[in-house]
Write a protein that holds these residues in place. Structure first.
Motif, PDB file in Angstrom:
ATOM      1  N   UNK A   1     -10.472  60.001  80.516  1.00 63.42           N
ATOM      2  CA  UNK A   1     -10.788  59.395  79.221  1.00 63.42           C
ATOM      3  C   UNK A   1     -11.104  60.434  78.131  1.00 63.42           C
ATOM      4  N   UNK A   2     -11.131  61.700  78.491  1.00 61.62           N
ATOM      5  CA  UNK A   2     -11.313  62.790  77.519  1.00 61.62           C
ATOM      6  C   UNK A   2     -12.453  62.544  76.530  1.00 61.62           C
ATOM      7  N   UNK A   3     -13.669  62.279  77.011  1.00 57.96           N
ATOM      8  CA  UNK A   3     -14.785  62.055  76.092  1.00 57.96           C
ATOM      9  C   UNK A   3     -15.169  63.325  75.346  1.00 57.96           C
ATOM     10  N   UNK A   4     -15.784  63.148  74.195  1.00 60.93           N
ATOM     11  CA  UNK A   4     -16.337  64.202  73.347  1.00 60.93           C
ATOM     12  C   UNK A   4     -15.285  64.982  72.563  1.00 60.93           C
TER      13      UNK A   4
ATOM     14  N   UNK B   1     -11.814  69.263  86.211  1.00 53.49           N
ATOM     15  CA  UNK B   1     -11.280  70.193  85.199  1.00 53.49           C
ATOM     16  C   UNK B   1     -11.280  69.576  83.809  1.00 53.49           C
ATOM     17  N   UNK B   2     -11.938  68.442  83.646  1.00 60.81           N
ATOM     18  CA  UNK B   2     -11.866  67.691  82.390  1.00 60.81           C
ATOM     19  C   UNK B   2     -12.335  68.503  81.187  1.00 60.81           C
ATOM     20  N   UNK B   3     -13.417  69.253  81.346  1.00 62.21           N
ATOM     21  CA  UNK B   3     -13.951  70.025  80.218  1.00 62.21           C
ATOM     22  C   UNK B   3     -12.933  70.994  79.654  1.00 62.21           C
ATOM     23  N   UNK B   4     -12.196  71.677  80.532  1.00 63.17           N
ATOM     24  CA  UNK B   4     -11.193  72.648  80.084  1.00 63.17           C
ATOM     25  C   UNK B   4     -10.086  71.966  79.294  1.00 63.17           C
TER      26      UNK B   4
END
Length: 445
Positions: free
Chosen positions: A432-435, A244-247
């Motif tokens: 790590x919440x990249x981008x 679900x990282x992208x959300x």
């Protein structure tokens, strides 16, 4: 606790290099930290390479292992590195990242030590921008780290709503299952079909300048991915709570931009569901109608991320009237084979948009690598005998590119970038919440 130019602690971290005369006890290896108690200084040695990437990695390790409240003499680093603003940003963001208290549910849990940054006041605006970025990056990381029994689609939606309450001028709309059905988001619903937890779509809008191009940030929010009936083996099901990282990243980016009072027109779309097996779960070889009317044969239920993103892209284009879109997703294992943990896979048919994004990534100091996206990749996804598209290409060739081509077919000709963060979203069982920083730099104009 993080402060800047506040009351000083007993110990100070100070950078030194070979040109300087330093105590003989200082370990002269790049990135080494030596505590000289009589000086009340922890000397950080900078070698000849002077790599900002190495500096960030070394500071992160040092701060995570730190047992003292610590001043950081930022000016001492700036006197050694040539790139002043880039160095300042790297120090602040690396230290704050490492100082964040990681989410846990242990009976006893220690608190990170306090940090006091010392620097010239001319860097205050840069400091404030970095602190905003890191606040929402850390929030996204905490969402990533939620165990899947707690971090359900409903719970994550609730936490996003609660966090947004503290950010002025952000409009939040949460769509429940009935509303999702009314929108015709068949692909998202097909992924959610096997779950007893309803899907949610969380839309955050911040438009301080409606004259600017409207940018939609669309995030994959699979709160746990079993693979569905194409069930993952045990060694691949580990860490699937991070799917679900992208959300988390796209929603947090919009809140950060709003808090920074950026002049921007932006919307995030978080598509939240788990992917389970069960009596109602979607079967392999089912044909599902997407929100934009294209039919998709589900040739692999474990290729579910592109399904929810496809409906998210249609929502972005048709409902929010976005001029351009970015999808962020832990999408393919193939990207890890191609790029490893060192780059975020980036796909785009839009030269101007990509060029702008690349510049933002350089400013954010995040590593991206542009991957191929050609007509043949889409043709590979048009292999179904019974539907417009298949959701998984036959064979193992160019898996990340064919997935990106599938998504691009739902962008309806809008400027488009896809970010595959499957290899960079987490490390050592932590998000790590990249981008997030790159998208912040892209839109914080």
């Amino acid at each position: 606790m993080i402060t800047n130019n506040g009351p000083q602690f007993s110990l100070t971290l100070k950078a030194v290099e070979s040109k300087q005369t330093v105590n003989d006890l200082v370990i002269k290896e790049d990135g080494a930290a030596t505590l000289i108690s009589e000086d009340k200084i922890v000397y950080y040695y900078v070698g000849d390479k002077k790599s900002l990437k190495d500096l960030g990695n070394n500071l992160e390790r040092l701060i995570k292992a730190n047992k003292y409240d610590l001043n950081i003499d930022v000016d001492s680093f700036l006197s050694i590195f040539i790139e002043q603003e880039e160095t300042f940003q790297k120090i602040i963001e690396s230290v704050v990242f490492a100082s964040h208290k990681d989410l846990d549910y242990k009976e006893t849990s220690g608190e990170p030590k306090s940090i006091n940054f010392m620097f010239d006041e001319e860097y205050t605006p840069l400091y404030e921008a970095s602190m905003i970025k890191m606040e929402y990056m850390d929030f996204a990381r905490d969402l990533q780290d939620l165990p899947p029994n707690i971090g359900t689609s409903v719970e994550i939606a609730n936490r996003l709503v609660e966090k947004a309450k503290g950010v002025p001028n952000v409009k939040v709309t949460v769509y429940d299952k009935k509303q999702i059905e009314a929108l015709g988001m068949g692909l998202l619903l097909s992924v959610n079909a096997g779950s007893h937890v309803e899907a949610r779509v969380v839309v955050m809008e911040y438009a301080s300048d409606s004259s600017k191009k409207k940018t939609a940030l669309v995030g994959k929010g699979i709160t746990f991915d079993t693979g569905g009936y194409n069930l993952k083996p045990s060694n691949f099901i580990e860490n699937m709570k991070f799917d679900m990282s992208g959300a988390a990243i796209v929603s947090s980016t919009v809140m950060a931009l709003a808090k920074a009072k950026a002049k921007v027109n932006v919307v995030s779309i978080a598509l939240l569901t788990d992917n389970r097996i069960g009596g109602h779960a979607t079967l392999t070889e089912s044909v599902i109608t997407s929100m934009n009317g294209k039919t998709v044969e589900i040739t692999n239920t474990d290729a579910e991320g592109r399904l929810v993103l496809a409906d998210g892209l249609t929502f972005a284009v048709r409902e929010t009237k976005a001029d351009r879109a970015i999808t962020v997703a832990t999408l393919t294992g193939s990207i890890a084979i191609a790029l490893g943990k060192w780059f975020n896979g980036t796909f785009s048919p839009s030269e101007e948009f990509y060029s702008e994004f690349e510049e933002a990534a350089q400013k954010a100091q995040e590593s991206i690598w542009r991957m191929p996206l050609i007509d043949d990749h889409l043709k590979a996804m048009q292999c179904s005998k019974v539907a417009d598209l298949a959701n998984s290409e036959p064979g193992r060739e160019a898996g990340s590119s064919t997935a990106a081509a599938f998504l691009n077919s739902f962008a309806e000709g809008k400027e488009y970038i896809h970010l595959d963060i499957a290899a960079t979203a987490d490390a050592d069982k932590r998000g790590r919440a990249p981008m997030l920083r790159t998208m912040f730099e892209l839109l914080n104009k």
